[in-house]
Write a protein that holds these residues in place. Structure first.
Motif, PDB file in Angstrom:
ATOM      1  N   ASP A 170      32.044  34.324   3.648  1.00 23.39           N
ATOM      2  CA  ASP A 170      33.452  34.623   3.377  1.00 23.39           C
ATOM      3  C   ASP A 170      34.343  33.732   4.239  1.00 23.39           C
ATOM      4  N   PRO A 171      35.085  32.797   3.637  1.00 17.69           N
ATOM      5  CA  PRO A 171      35.921  31.872   4.428  1.00 17.69           C
ATOM      6  C   PRO A 171      37.001  32.574   5.240  1.00 17.69           C
ATOM      7  N   ARG A 172      37.416  33.770   4.841  1.00 20.87           N
ATOM      8  CA  ARG A 172      38.444  34.490   5.587  1.00 20.87           C
ATOM      9  C   ARG A 172      37.950  34.940   6.955  1.00 20.87           C
ATOM     10  N   LEU A 173      36.641  34.938   7.154  1.00 24.38           N
ATOM     11  CA  LEU A 173      36.074  35.429   8.411  1.00 24.38           C
ATOM     12  C   LEU A 173      35.614  34.297   9.336  1.00 24.38           C
ATOM     13  N   ALA A 174      35.908  33.052   8.959  1.00 21.54           N
ATOM     14  CA  ALA A 174      35.448  31.904   9.743  1.00 21.54           C
ATOM     15  C   ALA A 174      35.984  31.922  11.171  1.00 21.54           C
ATOM     16  N   SER A 175      37.259  32.244  11.341  1.00 21.14           N
ATOM     17  CA  SER A 175      37.836  32.227  12.690  1.00 21.14           C
ATOM     18  C   SER A 175      37.253  33.343  13.555  1.00 21.14           C
ATOM     19  N   THR A 176      36.982  34.497  12.956  1.00 17.95           N
ATOM     20  CA  THR A 176      36.340  35.589  13.701  1.00 17.95           C
ATOM     21  C   THR A 176      34.955  35.164  14.159  1.00 17.95           C
ATOM     22  N   TRP A 177      34.215  34.519  13.293  1.00 18.16           N
ATOM     23  CA  TRP A 177      32.868  34.029  13.615  1.00 18.16           C
ATOM     24  C   TRP A 177      32.909  33.018  14.757  1.00 18.16           C
ATOM     25  N   GLN A 178      33.877  32.122  14.737  1.00 18.54           N
ATOM     26  CA  GLN A 178      33.984  31.135  15.802  1.00 18.54           C
ATOM     27  C   GLN A 178      34.306  31.793  17.147  1.00 18.54           C
TER      28      GLN A 178
ATOM     29  N   ILE B 282      39.177  57.445   9.908  1.00 17.58           N
ATOM     30  CA  ILE B 282      40.150  57.380  11.000  1.00 17.58           C
ATOM     31  C   ILE B 282      41.515  57.046  10.411  1.00 17.58           C
ATOM     32  N   SER B 283      42.545  57.210  11.212  1.00 14.70           N
ATOM     33  CA  SER B 283      43.889  56.848  10.760  1.00 14.70           C
ATOM     34  C   SER B 283      44.092  55.343  10.890  1.00 14.70           C
ATOM     35  N   LEU B 284      45.083  54.836  10.163  1.00  6.72           N
ATOM     36  CA  LEU B 284      45.402  53.415  10.265  1.00  6.72           C
ATOM     37  C   LEU B 284      45.864  53.068  11.677  1.00  6.72           C
ATOM     38  N   ARG B 285      46.589  53.995  12.298  1.00  2.00           N
ATOM     39  CA  ARG B 285      47.038  53.775  13.677  1.00  2.00           C
ATOM     40  C   ARG B 285      45.845  53.627  14.617  1.00  2.00           C
ATOM     41  N   THR B 286      44.832  54.469  14.421  1.00  2.00           N
ATOM     42  CA  THR B 286      43.634  54.369  15.255  1.00  2.00           C
ATOM     43  C   THR B 286      42.927  53.038  15.015  1.00  2.00           C
ATOM     44  N   PHE B 287      42.871  52.623  13.754  1.00  2.00           N
ATOM     45  CA  PHE B 287      42.251  51.326  13.451  1.00  2.00           C
ATOM     46  C   PHE B 287      42.904  50.220  14.266  1.00  2.00           C
ATOM     47  N   TYR B 288      44.237  50.216  14.291  1.00  2.00           N
ATOM     48  CA  TYR B 288      44.937  49.143  14.991  1.00  2.00           C
ATOM     49  C   TYR B 288      44.875  49.289  16.517  1.00  2.00           C
ATOM     50  N   ARG B 289      44.431  50.434  17.017  1.00  2.00           N
ATOM     51  CA  ARG B 289      44.175  50.538  18.459  1.00  2.00           C
ATOM     52  C   ARG B 289      42.912  49.753  18.837  1.00  2.00           C
ATOM     53  N   TYR B 290      42.022  49.612  17.872  1.00  2.00           N
ATOM     54  CA  TYR B 290      40.767  48.900  18.131  1.00  2.00           C
ATOM     55  C   TYR B 290      40.810  47.436  17.703  1.00  2.00           C
ATOM     56  N   PHE B 291      41.528  47.145  16.623  1.00  2.00           N
ATOM     57  CA  PHE B 291      41.546  45.787  16.082  1.00  2.00           C
ATOM     58  C   PHE B 291      42.958  45.417  15.646  1.00  2.00           C
ATOM     59  N   SER B 292      43.387  44.224  15.998  1.00  2.00           N
ATOM     60  CA  SER B 292      44.731  43.786  15.621  1.00  2.00           C
ATOM     61  C   SER B 292      44.757  43.199  14.213  1.00  2.00           C
ATOM     62  N   LEU B 293      43.606  42.709  13.737  1.00  2.00           N
ATOM     63  CA  LEU B 293      43.492  42.131  12.405  1.00  2.00           C
ATOM     64  C   LEU B 293      42.317  42.761  11.676  1.00  2.00           C
ATOM     65  N   LYS B 294      42.429  42.907  10.379  1.00  2.00           N
ATOM     66  CA  LYS B 294      41.320  43.491   9.624  1.00  2.00           C
ATOM     67  C   LYS B 294      40.063  42.615   9.709  1.00  2.00           C
ATOM     68  N   GLU B 295      40.253  41.282   9.764  1.00  2.00           N
ATOM     69  CA  GLU B 295      39.099  40.378   9.843  1.00  2.00           C
ATOM     70  C   GLU B 295      38.308  40.579  11.129  1.00  2.00           C
ATOM     71  N   ASP B 296      39.006  40.967  12.201  1.00  2.00           N
ATOM     72  CA  ASP B 296      38.332  41.144  13.489  1.00  2.00           C
ATOM     73  C   ASP B 296      37.498  42.421  13.545  1.00  2.00           C
ATOM     74  N   ALA B 297      37.648  43.277  12.532  1.00  2.00           N
ATOM     75  CA  ALA B 297      36.909  44.540  12.539  1.00  2.00           C
ATOM     76  C   ALA B 297      35.399  44.327  12.498  1.00  2.00           C
ATOM     77  N   VAL B 298      34.954  43.198  11.957  1.00  2.00           N
ATOM     78  CA  VAL B 298      33.513  42.949  11.876  1.00  2.00           C
ATOM     79  C   VAL B 298      32.980  42.211  13.100  1.00  2.00           C
ATOM     80  N   ALA B 299      33.838  41.862  14.036  1.00  2.00           N
ATOM     81  CA  ALA B 299      33.403  41.111  15.215  1.00  2.00           C
ATOM     82  C   ALA B 299      32.293  41.817  16.003  1.00  2.00           C
ATOM     83  N   PRO B 300      32.373  43.144  16.246  1.00  2.00           N
ATOM     84  CA  PRO B 300      31.283  43.787  16.989  1.00  2.00           C
ATOM     85  C   PRO B 300      29.923  43.662  16.309  1.00  2.00           C
ATOM     86  N   LEU B 301      29.916  43.694  14.976  1.00  2.00           N
ATOM     87  CA  LEU B 301      28.659  43.555  14.247  1.00  2.00           C
ATOM     88  C   LEU B 301      28.140  42.131  14.333  1.00  2.00           C
ATOM     89  N   LEU B 302      29.033  41.166  14.185  1.00  2.00           N
ATOM     90  CA  LEU B 302      28.629  39.768  14.288  1.00  2.00           C
ATOM     91  C   LEU B 302      28.183  39.407  15.703  1.00  2.00           C
TER      92      LEU B 302
END
Length: 206
Positions: A118-126, A46-66
């Motif tokens: 991964d400590p960078r994903l702690a806030s997404t997990w919370q 997908i394009s980077l623009r499309t990515f940011y339509r779904y997620f505002s932060l790269k860390e939040d991209a894994v939220a649906p899986l978590l």
């Protein structure tokens, strides 16, 4: 009206989950800090623009899986027999949601382990668990008799969600397998019993 999501919404959800799996694979391999949003977008096709339509932060991209396991847990609890005490129904549902049904689900559990380390994903997990707690509180309110104590409902939802969170975090820090001794389902059942034992709500049959 059946309440079923529209075709457009189902496609959006499928795209979000596909991006989440792509991000999880990259994060597991390189870590979230070393992975860019552009790399996730390219790998997902997908394009980077499309990515940011779904997620505002790269860390939040894994939220649906978590979040998938927690969503399944609440769904199983909502569908469980009303003849079961609340505590037993929720524990059974938690164990079922933490037990991988196939190789794909087992792979997702291994990804989850890497993500939780991964400590960078702690806030997404919370945030994922805060959302799960809110959904569970609503289902508990629907299942319990009218006039159930609001504080007790909130405590029950918080305790149950914390039990699953702690179980997964402890498993992620270990080298235990996805099933058997030390697995998420074993730890989840243990934590659930420990954290919810003193709540009156859990002994009720609704």
């Amino acid at each position: 009206m059946t309440g079923r999501p529209s075709l457009t919404q189902r496609r959006r959800d499928a795209t979000r989950l596909d991006i989440a799996r792509t991000a999880a694979a990259l994060f597991a391999e390189r870590g979230a800090e070393a992975t860019t949003a552009e790399e996730i977008a390219n790998a997902a096709g997908i394009s980077l623009r499309t990515f940011y339509r779904y997620f505002s932060l790269k860390e939040d991209a894994v939220a649906p899986l978590l979040a998938a396991g927690g969503q399944r847990w609440v769904e199983l609890f909502a569908e469980s027999s009303a003849d079961l005490p609340v505590r037993e129904a929720l524990e059974r549902s938690a164990v079922a949601s933490l037990t991988p049904a196939d190789e794909s689900a087992a792979e997702a559990m291994h990804w989850t382990r890497s993500l939780l380390r991964d400590p960078r994903l702690a806030s997404t997990w919370q945030r994922v668990h805060a959302d799960s707690e809110e959904r569970l509180r609503g289902v508990l309110a629907d299942r319990c008799p009218a006039g159930a104590d609001a504080l007790e409902l909130r405590l029950a939802a918080a305790a149950a969600t914390a039990a699953i969170r702690v179980a997964l975090e402890e498993w992620a820090l270990s080298d235990a397998p996805v099933t058997g001794p030390g697995s998420p389902q074993e730890l989840g059942a243990r934590c659930m019993r420990e954290l919810t034992g003193g709540l009156r709500l859990w002994s009720r049959v609704t």
